[in-house]
Each structure stands twice: as structure tokens, then as C-alpha cells.
Design an enzyme around this catalytic site. Structure first.
Site, short mmCIF file in Angstrom:
data_model
loop_
_atom_site.label_atom_id
_atom_site.label_comp_id
_atom_site.label_asym_id
_atom_site.label_seq_id
_atom_site.Cartn_x
_atom_site.Cartn_y
_atom_site.Cartn_z
N GLY A 1 1.07 -1.10 0.10
CA GLY A 1 -0.01 -0.19 -0.03
C GLY A 1 0.85 1.26 -0.10
CD GLN B 1 3.32 5.80 2.77
OE1 GLN B 1 2.48 5.26 1.99
NE2 GLN B 1 4.52 5.28 3.17
CB CYS C 1 4.89 2.26 7.41
SG CYS C 1 4.61 3.70 6.34
CG LEU C 2 6.69 0.88 1.28
CD1 LEU C 2 5.94 1.07 -0.27
CD2 LEU C 2 7.74 -0.11 0.95
CG HIS D 1 -0.80 1.71 7.28
ND1 HIS D 1 0.23 1.04 8.14
CD2 HIS D 1 0.03 2.45 6.51
CE1 HIS D 1 1.39 1.47 7.93
NE2 HIS D 1 1.05 2.52 6.72
CD GLU D 2 -1.24 2.72 2.69
OE1 GLU D 2 -0.69 3.66 2.68
OE2 GLU D 2 -0.54 1.66 2.86
CG HIS E 1 0.44 6.81 5.26
ND1 HIS E 1 1.51 7.31 5.84
CD2 HIS E 1 0.66 5.85 5.12
CE1 HIS E 1 2.29 6.23 6.09
NE2 HIS E 1 1.87 5.31 5.60
NI NI Z 1 2.77 3.31 5.61
#
Ligand code: NI
Length: 167
Positions: free
Chosen positions: A46, A51, A91-92, A133-134, A137
Site C-alpha cells: 500500500g 508518502q 510502512c515504506l 493504515h493508508e 497517512h
Molecule cells: Ni505506511
């Protein structure tokens, strides 16, 4: 297509609240396509526009094993949440850190697709986690903020050390 640079926690820009997309046009479709490429390359399941330092409400998700189920959610709104599940999240933007977070087991989300059409989706399990989660963000929230401040400080120190080594 283009790979986009991913902001790394604790970059302050990750705490920006994203604005709704006014019109789903070719620019947004290009963003979705670039975000998908960036997510697959990372690899991740995701990615939120926040991000990649684009502060518009766009997320891409693919929780399938063979990366065949790309889901783009534009202006996503979680309209129902119930149940509870606890699982390890990563998380990236927080590379190498995996921590347990408790979230709703089921969410119903309303969004626009890449053609600007409104749809609703029921998600359970991993997909539900990923959506929550997204969407966080887009609201400027990173998953580590669910953890204790002691743990957050440890993570910040770890990432700062890593940044020095890789810089
Ligand atoms: Ni993330």
C-alpha cells in the site's frame, strides 16, 4: 511511468493532512500509475500520496500474492468500522520497523475510482488493515504513532542511525 521518492519518517511532511481531489483527471491517473509502480518496486502492499509528498487524497493498495489486484482509492472515506484485529505492521516510510497495531477487523470504505466513479467496498483482514493504515497517512498519521512514546523514540534513533549509514 516514474518511480517516486518516498518520504522517510520522521520527515515532518508525513504529518500533512491531504486535500480532497477535486477532479479525477489525467494528472490523477498518472499519479495513480506512478504510485502503483513505486509501491510494486519497493515492494509494498500500500502507498498513500502523502508518502510521495503529494498532498491529495489518493491511495493505492495491492494485497494479492501475485500483484494482480491493484486497488486505487481516491477521496477514500471509512464509513463503517467494526471488530478488532491485532497484527504486525510495517510502512515504506518507516523501513525495517514492524510493530503490532490493533485496528478494526472490518471497514466499509467509499471512494472514487480512476474513472471518477463512486464505489463502496467491504474489506476484512489484511485489506482492512491496509485501508486504515493508508487513510491514516492522508490524515498525516504514521502507524508508529499508535505505539508508546518510548518505542517511538527508539524507532527515531534507529532510523537516524540507519540514515547516517546509508547517506
Ligand atoms: Ni505506511
Amino acid at each position: 511511468m516514474a518511480l517516486l521518492p518516498i518520504l522517510r519518517y520522521p520527515d515532518a511532511r508525513l504529518h500533512t493532512s491531504a486535500a480532497p481531489v477535486a477532479v479525477v483527471d489525467d494528472g490523477i491517473r498518472q499519479l495513480v500509475s506512478d504510485m502503483a509502480e513505486t509501491m510494486y518496486e519497493a515492494p509494498g502492499i500500500g502507498l498513500a500520496a502523502t508518502q510521495v509528498n503529494v498532498h491529495q487524497r489518493v491511495i493505492v493498495i495491492d494485497v494479492s500474492e501475485d500483484k494482480s489486484a491493484l486497488l486505487a482509492l481516491i477521496n477514500p472515506e471509512i464509513i463503517e468500522r467494526d471488530g478488532e484485529q491485532t497484527g504486525e505492521e510495517g510502512c515504506l516510510s518507516v523501513p525495517g520497523i514492524y510493530e503490532k497495531v490493533t485496528r478494526a477487523e472490518h471497514v466499509r470504505v467509499r471512494a472514487l475510482n480512476e474513472r471518477g466513479e463512486r464505489f463502496e467496498l467491504d474489506a476484512h483482514g489484511l485489506l482492512a488493515v491496509c485501508i486504515q493504515h493508508e487513510v491514516d497517512h492522508l490524515d498525516g498519521k504514521v502507524f508508529v504513532e499508535y505505539l508508546s512514546s518510548l518505542k517511538v523514540n527508539l524507532i527515531k534513533r534507529k532510523l537516524a542511525k540507519k540514515a547516517r549509514i546509508t547517506a
